[in-house]
Design a protein around this motif. Sequence first.
Motif, PDB file in Angstrom:
ATOM      1  N   TRP A 601       0.861  -1.175   0.000  1.00  0.00           N
ATOM      2  CA  TRP A 601       0.000   0.000   0.000  1.00  0.00           C
ATOM      3  C   TRP A 601       0.903   1.232   0.000  1.00  0.00           C
ATOM      4  N   PRO A 602       1.380   1.661  -1.190  1.00  0.00           N
ATOM      5  CA  PRO A 602       2.351   2.759  -1.249  1.00  0.00           C
ATOM      6  C   PRO A 602       1.862   4.048  -0.599  1.00  0.00           C
ATOM      7  N   ALA A 603       0.572   4.337  -0.716  1.00  0.00           N
ATOM      8  CA  ALA A 603       0.062   5.576  -0.127  1.00  0.00           C
ATOM      9  C   ALA A 603       0.208   5.583   1.384  1.00  0.00           C
ATOM     10  N   ASN A 604       0.186   4.389   1.989  1.00  0.00           N
ATOM     11  CA  ASN A 604       0.309   4.272   3.444  1.00  0.00           C
ATOM     12  C   ASN A 604       1.682   3.766   3.877  1.00  0.00           C
ATOM     13  N   ASN A 605       2.569   3.508   2.895  1.00  0.00           N
ATOM     14  CA  ASN A 605       3.922   3.034   3.180  1.00  0.00           C
ATOM     15  C   ASN A 605       3.923   1.736   3.983  1.00  0.00           C
ATOM     16  N   VAL A 606       3.000   0.847   3.632  1.00  0.00           N
ATOM     17  CA  VAL A 606       2.828  -0.417   4.349  1.00  0.00           C
ATOM     18  C   VAL A 606       2.986  -1.571   3.373  1.00  0.00           C
ATOM     19  N   SER A 607       3.657  -2.638   3.828  1.00  0.00           N
ATOM     20  CA  SER A 607       3.794  -3.854   3.040  1.00  0.00           C
ATOM     21  C   SER A 607       3.510  -5.050   3.937  1.00  0.00           C
ATOM     22  N   LEU A 608       2.697  -5.964   3.441  1.00  0.00           N
ATOM     23  CA  LEU A 608       2.334  -7.180   4.170  1.00  0.00           C
ATOM     24  C   LEU A 608       2.798  -8.379   3.363  1.00  0.00           C
ATOM     25  N   GLY A 609       3.510  -9.318   4.013  1.00  0.00           N
ATOM     26  CA  GLY A 609       4.044 -10.470   3.307  1.00  0.00           C
ATOM     27  C   GLY A 609       3.761 -11.781   4.018  1.00  0.00           C
ATOM     28  N   TRP A 610       3.744 -12.849   3.217  1.00  0.00           N
ATOM     29  CA  TRP A 610       3.566 -14.212   3.737  1.00  0.00           C
ATOM     30  C   TRP A 610       4.574 -15.126   3.069  1.00  0.00           C
TER      31      TRP A 610
END
Length: 686
Positions: A601-610
Amino acid sequence: MSRYLLAILALFFACSVSAQETQKKDKPESSLLATLQGITVTATRTERDVFQVSETAGIVNSEQLLRKQAVDLSDVFEDMPGVAIVGGPRGVGTGINIRGLDDSRVLFLLDGARQDFNRAHNSRIFLDPELLKRVEVVRGPSSAIWGSGALGGVVAFTTKDAADLLSPGKNFGVSVKGGFQSASTQGLGSGSIYGVAGETFDYLLNFSYRNADDLRLGNGSKLNNSSFESYSSLAKFNWNPGLYHNIMFSAQTFDQIGNVPSNPQIASTPDDLVGRTTEQRNFILRYRYEDARNALLDPEILIFHNVTHTSENRKHDHRRDRTEFTTTGVNARNSSQFNLADGNFLQTLTYGVDYFHNEARAKRNGVSRPSFPDAKTDVVGIYLQDEIPIWNRFTLTPGIRWDYFESQSQAGSISAKNNKDDAVSYKIGGVFRITDWLSLVGAYNEAFRAPNLTELFTTGTHFSCGPGCANLFVPNPNLKAEKAFNKEFGLRVQKDNLLFAGDNFRFRGTYFHNKVTNFIDLNVNFVPFPVPGNSNDGGVTTSANVRNALLKGFELESNYEAKYGYVGLSYAETRGNNLTDGGALSNIQPEKWIVRAGLNWPANNVSLGWRGSIVGAQNRVPDEGTPTPGYTLHDIMLAWVPQSGQFKNMRVDVGVDNLTDVDFRRHLSVLRGIGRNYKATVSYRF
């Protein structure tokens, strides 16, 4: 499942990912799947893209290290196909296995300096991942470039520089970091000071501290005597005394204390519990001359000295063991470019000389300890490599290296005290670019490993078996060097803008066939009567060149990245056969799938990984071996890296390893694996 079906699945899986918008590229160090991206300097000792070399090279970059929240080697290499973690969950006993060869047959480098400490049941290198910028792994024999020890491959650690931490336009900075991991109630505290002085000097000072209790395992129990306290530091300075000249000096320290069994890879008992202190010191001085206009001169000189010291005080009888291992060496190399036929025949010759001196000393209760002999080794090698691109479609890279090695025992009890020999190692590799996005690769590489000091000169008692009965070590100064002859073939695909502008896709498939001769093994002959070398009952233990081995297999790696997501898939399979006696080899790891996926989510500077690790059962073991059941692990990770606002200089990483709390055991490990582990780190730069 056939290897053809696996290749089709890997390619289909990577291509089936969709993305919605474009992303910016040209930032490989921010890649979350960078094992197939980036620049390697280890494969050829020159800077090359990992897809432009015939060797199979992978990279763990700084972004991956941060998201892994790595504590030790087991965290660093978890995503690398063909690389397995062995030895159990205690960091001081953790080892790695590359394509079926244990880490005594792997060369470790720290900022280019050899790390040759090698003691049974112990880790080969001690450092805190907090100090690392990147890790390169070359899978497969590499002695034509690096000399003795690189039968299984090369693992190269690179530490951080001030330039990696300084904010744009700043001359000074401070960073602090705190972390927690639940499986061991571990706390992390780290701080760095870095900056530039004028236009010619920069510096970095880092200190990290960890404190951990006993680990919680997947079966819910505690691993007794796995707690530790560690301190690590790095001081690194770069000075440019003149145009094109650079001098770097670094000093790296690692200290860890804790109660562990004398063999940290097994469960502890009152009889083998020791209070252990581990200290490692690395000092490196490097000179470089870099002038892009001078095609003939690109030299580097590296001088290094490292010391590993362990102190063990056995609890039940206060026996004191002290072990010290030092390596001192110098590497000098240069690369020269020759432009022939108007650029259609551009050669890069890389040539140099390496020298290093290893020395081991050990004492028990103040006197020499024969089970870790006082001895020394000297090795000198010269090498030449030629990289020949032809018409922008084909690159041919032959190489040759000669090494001379001599080991000497300083123990008066050994009659034959010397072991000396030389070895010539060859390589030739080719990369053929069929199109701009499709390449075929072939390579032949040789390697050798000189017998180490313990294999050559160990004496004394191996184990006791009652009154008047003891199994004794018998030295073997006549050991021959192990040698490897490896052939690889592969296919590579790299395509940008595959589905959307700015995305990138990479695929690599590799088949290898590695024959190892003069394999050194430890032979234990336990008998209840006298034998040569032991006039009493109990028999003898000695190292010997016992067999030839064949290791073959294949690896598939596939990555796709776009602005709003990424996916990756890898598979590794190795088979090992004893060519002397028949049957399976003991060090072969099971088949392993690694699946990774994430959303950004570039706008929120968040990355979620599995990440999912699917490890097959290993039933192909020697008659005396122990099979290992398969298992599946799931890990998740989330990163928040604000780029503006009041939290601009903050970074937050959280994750859960072994999400479903699986009870598992890695192959070739006696101990169970770590259970569910919640972890979090917060860092801030001033």
